[in-house]
Write a protein that holds these residues in place. Structure first.
Motif, PDB file in Angstrom:
ATOM      1  N   ILE A 106      50.184  15.086  15.240  1.00  0.00           N
ATOM      2  CA  ILE A 106      50.709  15.240  16.597  1.00  0.00           C
ATOM      3  C   ILE A 106      51.645  14.112  16.989  1.00  0.00           C
ATOM      4  O   ILE A 106      52.502  14.283  17.844  1.00  0.00           O
ATOM      5  N   PHE A 107      51.503  12.961  16.351  1.00  0.00           N
ATOM      6  CA  PHE A 107      52.359  11.822  16.675  1.00  0.00           C
ATOM      7  C   PHE A 107      53.817  12.126  16.356  1.00  0.00           C
ATOM      8  O   PHE A 107      54.726  11.506  16.876  1.00  0.00           O
ATOM      9  N   SER A 108      54.038  13.091  15.469  1.00  0.00           N
ATOM     10  CA  SER A 108      55.395  13.417  15.019  1.00  0.00           C
ATOM     11  C   SER A 108      56.104  14.439  15.910  1.00  0.00           C
ATOM     12  O   SER A 108      57.289  14.700  15.731  1.00  0.00           O
ATOM     13  N   ILE A 109      55.379  15.000  16.873  1.00  0.00           N
ATOM     14  CA  ILE A 109      55.951  16.061  17.701  1.00  0.00           C
ATOM     15  C   ILE A 109      56.929  15.484  18.721  1.00  0.00           C
ATOM     16  O   ILE A 109      56.585  14.576  19.469  1.00  0.00           O
ATOM     17  N   ASN A 110      58.135  16.031  18.757  1.00  0.00           N
ATOM     18  CA  ASN A 110      59.115  15.614  19.752  1.00  0.00           C
ATOM     19  C   ASN A 110      59.143  16.556  20.949  1.00  0.00           C
ATOM     20  O   ASN A 110      59.352  16.118  22.081  1.00  0.00           O
ATOM     21  N   ALA A 111      58.946  17.827  20.688  1.00  0.00           N
ATOM     22  CA  ALA A 111      58.983  18.802  21.780  1.00  0.00           C
ATOM     23  C   ALA A 111      58.036  19.954  21.471  1.00  0.00           C
ATOM     24  O   ALA A 111      57.764  20.244  20.302  1.00  0.00           O
ATOM     25  N   MET A 112      57.562  20.579  22.531  1.00  0.00           N
ATOM     26  CA  MET A 112      56.737  21.774  22.377  1.00  0.00           C
ATOM     27  C   MET A 112      57.255  22.841  23.311  1.00  0.00           C
ATOM     28  O   MET A 112      57.787  22.547  24.390  1.00  0.00           O
ATOM     29  N   GLY A 113      57.117  24.077  22.869  1.00  0.00           N
ATOM     30  CA  GLY A 113      57.663  25.155  23.676  1.00  0.00           C
ATOM     31  C   GLY A 113      56.890  26.444  23.545  1.00  0.00           C
ATOM     32  O   GLY A 113      55.961  26.546  22.730  1.00  0.00           O
ATOM     33  N   TRP A 114      57.276  27.374  24.358  1.00  0.00           N
ATOM     34  CA  TRP A 114      56.739  28.727  24.329  1.00  0.00           C
ATOM     35  C   TRP A 114      57.879  29.710  24.089  1.00  0.00           C
ATOM     36  O   TRP A 114      58.907  29.643  24.768  1.00  0.00           O
ATOM     37  N   TYR A 115      57.665  30.568  23.123  1.00  0.00           N
ATOM     38  CA  TYR A 115      58.577  31.660  22.831  1.00  0.00           C
ATOM     39  C   TYR A 115      57.828  32.964  23.105  1.00  0.00           C
ATOM     40  O   TYR A 115      56.605  32.996  23.168  1.00  0.00           O
ATOM     41  N   CYS A 137      53.322  29.644  20.768  1.00  0.00           N
ATOM     42  CA  CYS A 137      53.511  28.212  20.968  1.00  0.00           C
ATOM     43  C   CYS A 137      54.251  27.658  19.758  1.00  0.00           C
ATOM     44  O   CYS A 137      54.042  28.122  18.627  1.00  0.00           O
ATOM     45  N   ALA A 138      55.103  26.682  19.995  1.00  0.00           N
ATOM     46  CA  ALA A 138      55.885  26.096  18.903  1.00  0.00           C
ATOM     47  C   ALA A 138      56.018  24.593  19.103  1.00  0.00           C
ATOM     48  O   ALA A 138      55.992  24.101  20.237  1.00  0.00           O
ATOM     49  N   ALA A 139      56.169  23.889  17.991  1.00  0.00           N
ATOM     50  CA  ALA A 139      56.352  22.440  18.026  1.00  0.00           C
ATOM     51  C   ALA A 139      57.576  22.061  17.208  1.00  0.00           C
ATOM     52  O   ALA A 139      57.835  22.654  16.161  1.00  0.00           O
ATOM     53  N   ALA A 140      58.306  21.091  17.729  1.00  0.00           N
ATOM     54  CA  ALA A 140      59.504  20.588  17.059  1.00  0.00           C
ATOM     55  C   ALA A 140      59.288  19.128  16.679  1.00  0.00           C
ATOM     56  O   ALA A 140      58.845  18.335  17.509  1.00  0.00           O
ATOM     57  N   ILE A 141      59.617  18.819  15.443  1.00  0.00           N
ATOM     58  CA  ILE A 141      59.528  17.439  14.980  1.00  0.00           C
ATOM     59  C   ILE A 141      60.858  16.736  15.219  1.00  0.00           C
ATOM     60  O   ILE A 141      60.891  15.574  15.633  1.00  0.00           O
ATOM     61  N   VAL A 142      61.936  17.441  14.967  1.00  0.00           N
ATOM     62  CA  VAL A 142      63.279  16.899  15.138  1.00  0.00           C
ATOM     63  C   VAL A 142      63.944  17.623  16.307  1.00  0.00           C
ATOM     64  O   VAL A 142      64.082  18.866  16.277  1.00  0.00           O
ATOM     65  N   GLY A 143      64.329  16.873  17.286  1.00  0.00           N
ATOM     66  CA  GLY A 143      65.001  17.457  18.436  1.00  0.00           C
ATOM     67  C   GLY A 143      64.224  18.601  19.029  1.00  0.00           C
ATOM     68  O   GLY A 143      63.040  18.467  19.333  1.00  0.00           O
ATOM     69  N   ARG A 144      64.915  19.723  19.184  1.00  0.00           N
ATOM     70  CA  ARG A 144      64.269  20.943  19.689  1.00  0.00           C
ATOM     71  C   ARG A 144      64.373  22.046  18.643  1.00  0.00           C
ATOM     72  O   ARG A 144      64.518  23.225  18.986  1.00  0.00           O
ATOM     73  N   THR A 145      64.290  21.654  17.380  1.00  0.00           N
ATOM     74  CA  THR A 145      64.271  22.622  16.286  1.00  0.00           C
ATOM     75  C   THR A 145      62.817  22.947  15.965  1.00  0.00           C
ATOM     76  O   THR A 145      62.096  22.129  15.384  1.00  0.00           O
ATOM     77  N   TYR A 146      62.386  24.142  16.338  1.00  0.00           N
ATOM     78  CA  TYR A 146      60.977  24.510  16.238  1.00  0.00           C
ATOM     79  C   TYR A 146      60.644  25.039  14.852  1.00  0.00           C
ATOM     80  O   TYR A 146      61.203  26.050  14.413  1.00  0.00           O
ATOM     81  N   THR A 147      59.726  24.345  14.184  1.00  0.00           N
ATOM     82  CA  THR A 147      59.357  24.701  12.811  1.00  0.00           C
ATOM     83  C   THR A 147      57.867  24.942  12.638  1.00  0.00           C
ATOM     84  O   THR A 147      57.431  25.342  11.558  1.00  0.00           O
ATOM     85  N   ASN A 148      57.092  24.674  13.667  1.00  0.00           N
ATOM     86  CA  ASN A 148      55.644  24.883  13.604  1.00  0.00           C
ATOM     87  C   ASN A 148      55.267  25.908  14.665  1.00  0.00           C
ATOM     88  O   ASN A 148      55.687  25.773  15.820  1.00  0.00           O
ATOM     89  N   TRP A 149      54.458  26.893  14.264  1.00  0.00           N
ATOM     90  CA  TRP A 149      54.172  28.015  15.146  1.00  0.00           C
ATOM     91  C   TRP A 149      52.678  28.304  15.226  1.00  0.00           C
ATOM     92  O   TRP A 149      51.955  28.166  14.236  1.00  0.00           O
TER      93      TRP A 149
END
Length: 117
Positions: A28-37, A95-107
């Motif tokens: 979780i320390f690596s998460i930069n942003a989280m979102g909902w799609y 739910c999604a998480a982005a490690i770099v910027g707002r590029t969501y790679t975890n779902w």
């Protein structure tokens, strides 16, 4: 690796409210942003709202003024508060998480929201 688990979906009448939750675990320390799609049948998956580590938020035009995204850093959880729901809000919400910027790679696995008219 980041694991995401959503909860809070369900069936609600138009005009009603729901709150979705997304609990994050793992790196979780690596998460930069989280979102909902969300993804409705036969349609593409679209961003509903997101929030960065710094607290900056963004919303789809269709939900502005009705949905609010928030996060509880102590619980590693992001929420989507949905008010004044409409039938067109019916979809699977991810739910999604982005490690770099707002590029969501975890779902997450997704949670169904159904709004009846």
């Amino acid at each position: 690796q980041v694991q995401l688990v959503e909860s809070g979906g369900g069936l609600v009448q138009a005009g009603g409210s729901l709150r979705l939750s997304c609990a994050a675990s793992g790196s979780i320390f690596s998460i930069n942003a989280m979102g909902w799609y969300r993804q409705a049948p036969g349609k593409q998956r679209d961003l509903v709202a997101d929030i960065t580590k710094g607290g900056s938020t963004d919303y789809a035009d269709s939900v502005k003024g009705r949905f609010t995204i928030s996060r509880d850093n102590a619980k590693n959880t992001v929420y989507l508060h949905m008010n004044s729901l409409k039938p067109e809000d019916t979809a699977v919400y991810y739910c999604a998480a982005a490690i770099v910027g707002r590029t969501y790679t975890n779902w997450g696995q997704g949670t169904q929201v159904t709004v009846s008219s």
